[in-house]
Design a protein around this motif. Structure first.
Motif, PDB file in Angstrom:
ATOM      1  N   LYS A 137       0.856  -1.180   0.000  1.00 33.23           N
ATOM      2  CA  LYS A 137       0.000   0.000   0.000  1.00 33.23           C
ATOM      3  C   LYS A 137       0.894   1.232   0.000  1.00 33.23           C
ATOM      4  O   LYS A 137       1.521   1.575   1.002  1.00 33.23           O
ATOM      5  N   ILE A 138       0.967   1.901  -1.151  1.00 29.23           N
ATOM      6  CA  ILE A 138       1.864   3.048  -1.303  1.00 29.23           C
ATOM      7  C   ILE A 138       1.348   4.242  -0.509  1.00 29.23           C
ATOM      8  O   ILE A 138       2.104   4.938   0.174  1.00 29.23           O
ATOM      9  N   ASN A 139       0.056   4.496  -0.602  1.00 30.11           N
ATOM     10  CA  ASN A 139      -0.604   5.570   0.144  1.00 30.11           C
ATOM     11  C   ASN A 139      -2.078   5.204   0.278  1.00 30.11           C
ATOM     12  O   ASN A 139      -2.469   4.077  -0.054  1.00 30.11           O
ATOM     13  N   ASP A 140      -2.902   6.119   0.739  1.00 28.43           N
ATOM     14  CA  ASP A 140      -4.319   5.813   0.957  1.00 28.43           C
ATOM     15  C   ASP A 140      -5.066   5.490  -0.334  1.00 28.43           C
ATOM     16  O   ASP A 140      -6.149   4.899  -0.289  1.00 28.43           O
ATOM     17  N   CYS A 141      -4.505   5.880  -1.471  1.00 29.54           N
ATOM     18  CA  CYS A 141      -5.233   5.744  -2.740  1.00 29.54           C
ATOM     19  C   CYS A 141      -4.592   4.774  -3.727  1.00 29.54           C
ATOM     20  O   CYS A 141      -5.195   4.483  -4.772  1.00 29.54           O
ATOM     21  N   ASP A 142      -3.378   4.292  -3.452  1.00 30.43           N
ATOM     22  CA  ASP A 142      -2.660   3.487  -4.446  1.00 30.43           C
ATOM     23  C   ASP A 142      -2.040   2.235  -3.822  1.00 30.43           C
ATOM     24  O   ASP A 142      -1.497   2.280  -2.708  1.00 30.43           O
ATOM     25  N   TYR A 143      -2.129   1.136  -4.604  1.00 32.21           N
ATOM     26  CA  TYR A 143      -1.476  -0.121  -4.239  1.00 32.21           C
ATOM     27  C   TYR A 143      -0.476  -0.487  -5.335  1.00 32.21           C
ATOM     28  O   TYR A 143      -0.691  -0.191  -6.514  1.00 32.21           O
ATOM     29  N   LYS A 144       0.597  -1.164  -4.925  1.00 32.05           N
ATOM     30  CA  LYS A 144       1.554  -1.692  -5.900  1.00 32.05           C
ATOM     31  C   LYS A 144       1.595  -3.207  -5.767  1.00 32.05           C
ATOM     32  O   LYS A 144       1.849  -3.746  -4.687  1.00 32.05           O
ATOM     33  N   ASN A 191      -1.979   0.456  -8.895  1.00 37.89           N
ATOM     34  CA  ASN A 191      -3.415   0.595  -9.079  1.00 37.89           C
ATOM     35  C   ASN A 191      -4.005   1.615  -8.115  1.00 37.89           C
ATOM     36  O   ASN A 191      -3.794   1.534  -6.904  1.00 37.89           O
ATOM     37  N   SER A 192      -4.742   2.581  -8.674  1.00 34.38           N
ATOM     38  CA  SER A 192      -5.442   3.580  -7.870  1.00 34.38           C
ATOM     39  C   SER A 192      -6.853   3.077  -7.584  1.00 34.38           C
ATOM     40  O   SER A 192      -7.563   2.648  -8.501  1.00 34.38           O
ATOM     41  N   CYS A 196     -10.351   6.237  -1.490  1.00 31.99           N
ATOM     42  CA  CYS A 196      -9.097   6.311  -0.737  1.00 31.99           C
ATOM     43  C   CYS A 196      -9.339   5.949   0.732  1.00 31.99           C
ATOM     44  O   CYS A 196     -10.372   6.298   1.314  1.00 31.99           O
ATOM     45  N   GLY A 197      -8.391   5.232   1.300  1.00 31.73           N
ATOM     46  CA  GLY A 197      -8.478   4.848   2.697  1.00 31.73           C
ATOM     47  C   GLY A 197      -9.208   3.541   2.930  1.00 31.73           C
ATOM     48  O   GLY A 197      -9.179   3.004   4.041  1.00 31.73           O
ATOM     49  N   LYS A 198      -9.878   3.018   1.911  1.00 26.18           N
ATOM     50  CA  LYS A 198     -10.606   1.761   2.040  1.00 26.18           C
ATOM     51  C   LYS A 198      -9.704   0.605   1.619  1.00 26.18           C
ATOM     52  O   LYS A 198      -8.885   0.742   0.707  1.00 26.18           O
ATOM     53  N   GLU A 199      -9.850  -0.544   2.277  1.00 31.20           N
ATOM     54  CA  GLU A 199      -9.005  -1.688   1.948  1.00 31.20           C
ATOM     55  C   GLU A 199      -9.557  -2.421   0.731  1.00 31.20           C
ATOM     56  O   GLU A 199     -10.758  -2.643   0.603  1.00 31.20           O
TER      57      GLU A 199
END
Length: 309
Positions: A137-144, A191-192, A196-199
């Protein structure tokens, strides 16, 4: 004089009643459409077009296949009887024909005239599942998402699926990204997410050139669901020389409109209902313009004979 008058009258009537296309018949032509290849689908509609402008007899079309185990072409499916002038129809290819991996070739024969030959590379073996999956989880809105494809010699693409629950649908609704990538290669997705903030939860799978898919790998404790519907592949419209294929506005998906050069249209649909390609010409046709002078001459001689009498 009466004999001449009679002959002219007979010729005039004959010219009016004789179909114009009797003098404008074109040669028989036949063409077979190219299906998607390679493919993993064993249900295919091989569309063909047989045409004989001005033809007056039905056209009989037979379907032939040559599988990897066949020494020559073998007839399959029932004969297709087309209307005079021509039509479009299809040969039905199913799992009894496409039953082992390999290259299959097909052709049709219309009243002794052979079509072009098309080939299908059928493959129903699967690529191996990617390895080394990880999610960051890069930030609240993006995953890698990171992974490595298997050393299977088959992988050409990896698909990424996402859900906000641990049940992930393996369909177009759940797929959020694809990446063209070869075997034994490291790859990643960034991926955005919508909120944001949701799993969110992810799985990936590999795809080969025949659209066969591997198993999935991804977040732990996820459950995947997939559609079990097997689609039927319809070949691209088989066009004769000088024709163009177009999908017009308002035409439902899966239908192709074939527009011959003479301006008539036919629609070939996945339902298998053929559109009519034969063009019907009025019996008056162009010969009526040749008949009119003959009628005038006949009337002239008739009036002249009455005047002499």
């Amino acid at each position: 004089m009466k004999l001449k008058l009679f002959l002219l009258t007979v010729l005039s009537v004959f010219g009016l009643l004789l179909p114009a296309n009797s003098f404008a018949a074109g040669p028989l032509t036949v063409r077979l459409g190219q299906p998607k290849s390679p493919t993993n689908q064993n249900s295919i509609k091989l569309t063909f077009v047989a045409r004989e402008i001005g033809g007056t007899s039905n056209i009989t079309v037979s379907c032939y296949k040559k599988s990897p185990s066949d020494g020559g072409y073998v007839k399959f499916d029932v004969d297709k009887i087309l209307i005079p002038g021509g039509n479009t129809d299809y040969c039905n290819v199913d799992g009894n024909i496409l039953n082992t991996a390999g290259i299959y070739t097909f052709k049709v024969i219309a009243d002794g005239l052979e079509s072009n030959i098309v080939s299908v590379d059928y493959n129903n073996t699967y690529p191996s599942t990617p390895v080394s999956y990880s999610k960051e989880k890069i930030n609240d809105c993006d995953y890698k998402i990171k992974f490595k494809t298997a050393d299977d010699g088959r992988t050409v693409k990896v698909e990424l699926y996402r859900s906000d629950t641990k049940t992930i649908s393996l369909d177009s609704g759940g797929r959020v990204a694809t990446q063209n990538i070869g075997p034994n290669t490291e790859g990643s997705f960034t991926n955005s997410v919508p909120t944001c903030g949701k799993e969110y939860f992810y799985v990936i799978r590999a795809v080969d050139s025949s659209d066969n898919v591997s198993g999935t790998t991804g977040d732990s404790n996820t459950v995947t669901t997939a559609s079990t519907t097997t689609p039927t592949v319809t070949t691209q419209g088989a066009l004769l020389a000088g024709e163009t294929s177009q999908v017009t506005e308002g035409t439902p998906t899966g239908e192709a409109t074939i527009t011959p050069t003479d301006g008539t249209e036919t629609t070939s649909t996945e339902s298998g209902t053929p559109g009519v390609l034969g063009t019907q010409t009025s019996k008056w046709g162009n010969l009526k313009w040749l008949s009119i002078p003959l009628i005038i001459v006949a009337v002239f001689f008739f009036l002249k004979s009455k005047k002499r009498a």
